[in-house]
Design a protein around this motif. Sequence first.
Motif, PDB file in Angstrom:
ATOM      1  N   GLY A   1       0.786  -1.228   0.000  1.00 42.95           N
ATOM      2  CA  GLY A   1       0.000   0.000   0.000  1.00 42.95           C
ATOM      3  C   GLY A   1       0.820   1.283   0.000  1.00 42.95           C
ATOM      4  N   LEU A   2       2.111   1.201   0.259  1.00 45.70           N
ATOM      5  CA  LEU A   2       2.888   2.428   0.481  1.00 45.70           C
ATOM      6  C   LEU A   2       3.455   3.001  -0.827  1.00 45.70           C
ATOM      7  CD1 LEU A   2       4.720   1.363   3.779  1.00 45.70           C
ATOM      8  CD2 LEU A   2       2.413   2.264   3.443  1.00 45.70           C
ATOM      9  N   THR A   3       2.573   3.225  -1.780  1.00 45.53           N
ATOM     10  CA  THR A   3       3.049   3.666  -3.099  1.00 45.53           C
ATOM     11  C   THR A   3       3.578   5.096  -3.087  1.00 45.53           C
ATOM     12  OG1 THR A   3       0.768   4.197  -3.568  1.00 45.53           O
ATOM     13  CG2 THR A   3       1.625   2.168  -4.542  1.00 45.53           C
ATOM     14  N   HIS A   4       3.250   5.860  -2.024  1.00 45.26           N
ATOM     15  CA  HIS A   4       3.747   7.241  -1.974  1.00 45.26           C
ATOM     16  C   HIS A   4       4.955   7.401  -1.065  1.00 45.26           C
ATOM     17  CE1 HIS A   4       0.309   8.750  -4.190  1.00 45.26           C
ATOM     18  NE2 HIS A   4      -0.427   7.915  -3.483  1.00 45.26           N
ATOM     19  N   LEU A   5       5.373   6.309  -0.457  1.00 49.73           N
ATOM     20  CA  LEU A   5       6.485   6.411   0.495  1.00 49.73           C
ATOM     21  C   LEU A   5       7.744   6.944  -0.188  1.00 49.73           C
ATOM     22  CD1 LEU A   5       6.773   5.688   3.531  1.00 49.73           C
ATOM     23  CD2 LEU A   5       8.067   3.684   2.814  1.00 49.73           C
ATOM     24  N   GLN A   6       8.393   7.912   0.467  1.00 54.86           N
ATOM     25  CA  GLN A   6       9.614   8.497  -0.098  1.00 54.86           C
ATOM     26  C   GLN A   6      10.866   8.113   0.685  1.00 54.86           C
ATOM     27  OE1 GLN A   6       8.777  12.698  -0.383  1.00 54.86           O
ATOM     28  NE2 GLN A   6       7.085  12.332  -1.786  1.00 54.86           N
ATOM     29  N   VAL A   7      10.695   7.930   2.003  1.00 52.06           N
ATOM     30  CA  VAL A   7      11.866   7.623   2.829  1.00 52.06           C
ATOM     31  C   VAL A   7      11.572   6.382   3.677  1.00 52.06           C
ATOM     32  CG1 VAL A   7      13.379   8.464   4.674  1.00 52.06           C
ATOM     33  CG2 VAL A   7      12.477  10.072   2.974  1.00 52.06           C
ATOM     34  N   LEU A   8      12.435   5.375   3.569  1.00 53.13           N
ATOM     35  CA  LEU A   8      12.312   4.186   4.417  1.00 53.13           C
ATOM     36  C   LEU A   8      13.633   3.959   5.137  1.00 53.13           C
ATOM     37  CD1 LEU A   8      10.903   1.629   5.441  1.00 53.13           C
ATOM     38  CD2 LEU A   8      11.582   0.474   3.326  1.00 53.13           C
ATOM     39  N   ASP A   9      13.587   4.007   6.474  1.00 50.20           N
ATOM     40  CA  ASP A   9      14.812   3.836   7.252  1.00 50.20           C
ATOM     41  C   ASP A   9      14.720   2.560   8.084  1.00 50.20           C
ATOM     42  OD1 ASP A   9      17.045   3.984   8.814  1.00 50.20           O
ATOM     43  OD2 ASP A   9      16.813   6.104   9.318  1.00 50.20           O
ATOM     44  N   LEU A  10      15.500   1.565   7.708  1.00 47.98           N
ATOM     45  CA  LEU A  10      15.529   0.293   8.432  1.00 47.98           C
ATOM     46  C   LEU A  10      16.907   0.075   9.068  1.00 47.98           C
ATOM     47  CD1 LEU A  10      13.723  -1.880   5.724  1.00 47.98           C
ATOM     48  CD2 LEU A  10      12.785  -1.252   7.945  1.00 47.98           C
ATOM     49  N   SER A  11      17.634   1.167   9.292  1.00 44.15           N
ATOM     50  CA  SER A  11      18.995   1.010   9.807  1.00 44.15           C
ATOM     51  C   SER A  11      18.999   0.500  11.247  1.00 44.15           C
ATOM     52  CB  SER A  11      19.761   2.334   9.710  1.00 44.15           C
ATOM     53  OG  SER A  11      19.094   3.345  10.415  1.00 44.15           O
ATOM     54  N   ASP A  12      20.101  -0.093  11.664  1.00 45.47           N
ATOM     55  CA  ASP A  12      20.281  -0.604  13.017  1.00 45.47           C
ATOM     56  C   ASP A  12      19.216  -1.619  13.407  1.00 45.47           C
ATOM     57  OD1 ASP A  12      22.649   0.984  13.981  1.00 45.47           O
ATOM     58  OD2 ASP A  12      21.329   2.603  13.339  1.00 45.47           O
ATOM     59  N   ASN A  13      18.965  -2.590  12.502  1.00 42.03           N
ATOM     60  CA  ASN A  13      18.145  -3.750  12.829  1.00 42.03           C
ATOM     61  C   ASN A  13      19.004  -4.990  12.685  1.00 42.03           C
ATOM     62  OD1 ASN A  13      15.118  -3.263  13.376  1.00 42.03           O
ATOM     63  ND2 ASN A  13      15.644  -1.717  11.829  1.00 42.03           N
ATOM     64  N   LEU A  14      18.379  -6.139  12.595  1.00 39.15           N
ATOM     65  CA  LEU A  14      19.136  -7.395  12.502  1.00 39.15           C
ATOM     66  C   LEU A  14      18.830  -8.110  11.189  1.00 39.15           C
ATOM     67  CD1 LEU A  14      18.206  -8.581  16.130  1.00 39.15           C
ATOM     68  CD2 LEU A  14      20.339  -7.464  15.447  1.00 39.15           C
ATOM     69  N   ILE A  15      18.455  -7.362  10.164  1.00 35.88           N
ATOM     70  CA  ILE A  15      17.997  -7.977   8.915  1.00 35.88           C
ATOM     71  C   ILE A  15      19.110  -8.796   8.269  1.00 35.88           C
ATOM     72  CG2 ILE A  15      17.067  -7.541   6.607  1.00 35.88           C
ATOM     73  CD1 ILE A  15      15.972  -4.863   7.779  1.00 35.88           C
ATOM     74  N   SER A  16      18.837 -10.076   8.070  1.00 35.68           N
ATOM     75  CA  SER A  16      19.823 -10.932   7.422  1.00 35.68           C
ATOM     76  C   SER A  16      19.208 -11.677   6.248  1.00 35.68           C
ATOM     77  CB  SER A  16      20.402 -11.933   8.423  1.00 35.68           C
ATOM     78  OG  SER A  16      19.360 -12.735   8.933  1.00 35.68           O
ATOM     79  N   ALA A  17      17.902 -11.698   6.152  1.00 27.78           N
ATOM     80  CA  ALA A  17      17.279 -12.481   5.083  1.00 27.78           C
ATOM     81  C   ALA A  17      16.102 -11.725   4.475  1.00 27.78           C
ATOM     82  CB  ALA A  17      16.798 -13.815   5.630  1.00 27.78           C
ATOM     83  N   SER A  18      15.859 -12.052   3.229  1.00 30.57           N
ATOM     84  CA  SER A  18      14.783 -11.388   2.521  1.00 30.57           C
ATOM     85  C   SER A  18      14.442 -12.196   1.271  1.00 30.57           C
ATOM     86  CB  SER A  18      15.243  -9.983   2.116  1.00 30.57           C
ATOM     87  OG  SER A  18      14.388  -9.468   1.132  1.00 30.57           O
ATOM     88  N   PRO A  19      13.181 -12.221   0.869  1.00 32.43           N
ATOM     89  CA  PRO A  19      12.860 -12.792  -0.436  1.00 32.43           C
ATOM     90  C   PRO A  19      13.287 -11.801  -1.511  1.00 32.43           C
ATOM     91  CG  PRO A  19      10.920 -11.797   0.514  1.00 32.43           C
ATOM     92  CD  PRO A  19      12.018 -11.613   1.517  1.00 32.43           C
TER      93      PRO A  19
END
Length: 604
Positions: free
Chosen positions: A144-162
């Motif tokens: 749904g976030l078709t208007h999103l301009q800034v996404l900040d996912l810094s300082d997490n533990l993300i190691s996997a993604s499809p």
Amino acid sequence: MVRKLSSLRRNLHCSMATVILWPFIFLSLFRAGHGHSKCPDICTCDVLQNRKIVTCDQGGMTQIPTTDMDSDVQVLIVTAPLNNPNNLTIGRIFLNFHFLEEIHITHSNVPAIGDSSFWPGNNLRVLNLRHNNISQLHGTDFNGLTHLQVLDLSDNLISASPSAPFHFLSNLSTLSLARNSLRRLVPRFFYMLENLEHLDLSGNPLRNVDPENLKDLRPIKTLSLANCQIERLHSLIYQQLPNLVELDLRDNFFNYFAPEEFRHLKKLRMLYLDGNNLNVIVDMAFSGQVFDYLGLSRNEIVSFDVCAFCNSSIKTLNISNNQFSALMIDTLKPIIFTLQTLDIGFNRISMENIMEVLKPLHHLRGISLGGLELSALPLDIFVSNRDLRYLDLSRNNFVSFNFEVLRPVSKLEILDLSGNWFKGMKKEELSHLARFHYLKRVVLHSNPWTCERCHILPLIQWMTDAASKAKVCKNDHGCIHCKRPGSLVGRDISTLHSREIPPCGGPFSQFRILTAGSRLGIIVATAVFIIFLLVGVIYVVLYRRQRAVYYTHEEERCDDNIVYNGVLEADLNGGFSEEKHPHPGFVATIDTRGGKPKPHNNVT
Ligand SMILES: *[C@@H]1O[C@H](CO)[C@@H](O)[C@H](O)[C@H]1NC(C)=O
Ligand SMILES: *[C@@H]1O[C@H](CO)[C@@H](O)[C@H](O)[C@H]1NC(C)=O
Ligand SMILES: *[C@@H]1O[C@H](CO)[C@@H](O)[C@H](O)[C@H]1NC(C)=O
Ligand SMILES: *[C@@H]1O[C@H](CO)[C@@H](O)[C@H](O)[C@H]1NC(C)=O
Ligand SMILES: *[C@@H]1O[C@H](CO)[C@@H](O)[C@H](O)[C@H]1NC(C)=O
């Protein structure tokens, strides 16, 4: 400010002050335009620049109290202090919030984003999920976030993604995945990010980046791969990023760049290669390149090949913190006309070499000569750099400074003398500063400022002028604080009263210290006083006897000395110096120039 009404009522019973506040509260309710505003107990609700903002920052939360919020909230900020973290899960809690423009949920131990959590999100521009525990991304996270301009996912533990986790975000321009645990990027990781301009992947243990995984990034202008344990980048990667303006490869394991390595990046203006393992820069390394900034600092570079900068244009070149023992002026020749700022600090180059380098750089506006163990400068060092605005001489060994060397650089705006060994400054030194009409800032902190009269008084007097003070104290850190004597350590010199400042290790300061101590101290002090009295008497007797002989010289001396009066004048000249008072009785007060403590550690 719209506070929760019930809590206001509670307060009302408690204090008269609140009663007085009522009219203001009504006023702000009106300004918000909604008399029935709701606000969760643990949050504050404001209207700023016509936007409704809910801030929940006390911590200890296990859910976001959306049911107690107005549905027309535009900005939601949820965070927690370090000692009281939130443990939040998100879920589809924003279904009624059609006006949300910004959501910040940080320091909240969020373990995952969740299927369509921000739905409908039709006005969402900024989503900030920094400092959480997100370890995995999923294909429907950002539905749904078709208007999103800034996404900040810094300082997490993300190691996997499809693949294609961001495929809903067709208008995203800024994405940060900094400081996660990505070891590799899956194919088409960035699929459908058609408007992405800024990508930060710094601080992930990527090691190898497969060109295949970056091929959806054609539009990006800035890319950070700093601190990613990378040794080499495949040249196909550069070919896929034709719009790149800024590339940050700081703090990786690069030890070599091929000639013309960056030739496909025709729009590249800023290149950061600092903090790698480079020890040589090869011929034609940057051929065809036009740089506003080229950072090569913190490597192990011993030398440049003679043609390292051939056919390139560089405005700012930073080669500080390397292993240069000499810079060859022939190497810099190709960039003499474009070079405006040069940082050669923290190398092992000689004064002769520095002079040689500076001589042809007529267009130089900034030079950093920090950490070069300088203690004096030749008078003609800057004669050909008349455009100089910024001069950094920090972290050297200056004890005093001859401002005459700055005579050619009348346009000087910033002078950095921090981290040297100044105990004080002389009146004559400071008076030179008045000549620099463009001077905006003099950086003097981190010196062993000694708050005794002979050292510090001229500086204090100079700083009573508001304009001078503003040049030194841009912020509190920049101000001058006493390093000595013990009783004044840490004091900002502009707060010192004249009577608080002891003379330079003189008899009177000793007297004062002793009286402040024990009774024994008082006795010793009295004895010292009596001895001084005796010496004084003997002195007067001798003086009388010799007076006739020295009569004419005496008069000259008096004329010289009427600058300041009395004790102050003596203190300003470093105690009663031998030169002006050639009588042994008074020579007890010369300040010691003993082993000076190093006021700083050089950066590594
Ligand atoms: C959050 O979780 C941590 C560890 O899982 C726990 O120590 C802490 O008490 C929890 N905080 C809250 C507010 O539930
Ligand atoms: C979140 O991650 C931190 C650091 O890895 C960990 O200490 C903490 O227990 C985690 N919190 C939860 C709720 O899992
Ligand atoms: C996309 O973002 C730009 C600003 O980056 C904005 O001007 C434009 O209206 C947005 N388009 C959509 C469809 O949201
Ligand atoms: C210098 O750079 C330009 C691109 O700006 C390139 O076309 C030219 O071939 C280069 N000259 C040499 C001698 O490499
Ligand atoms: C050069 O790099 C060093 C270390 O990376 C940095 O501290 C310094 O500010 C830089 N100098 C300039 C002029 O940018």
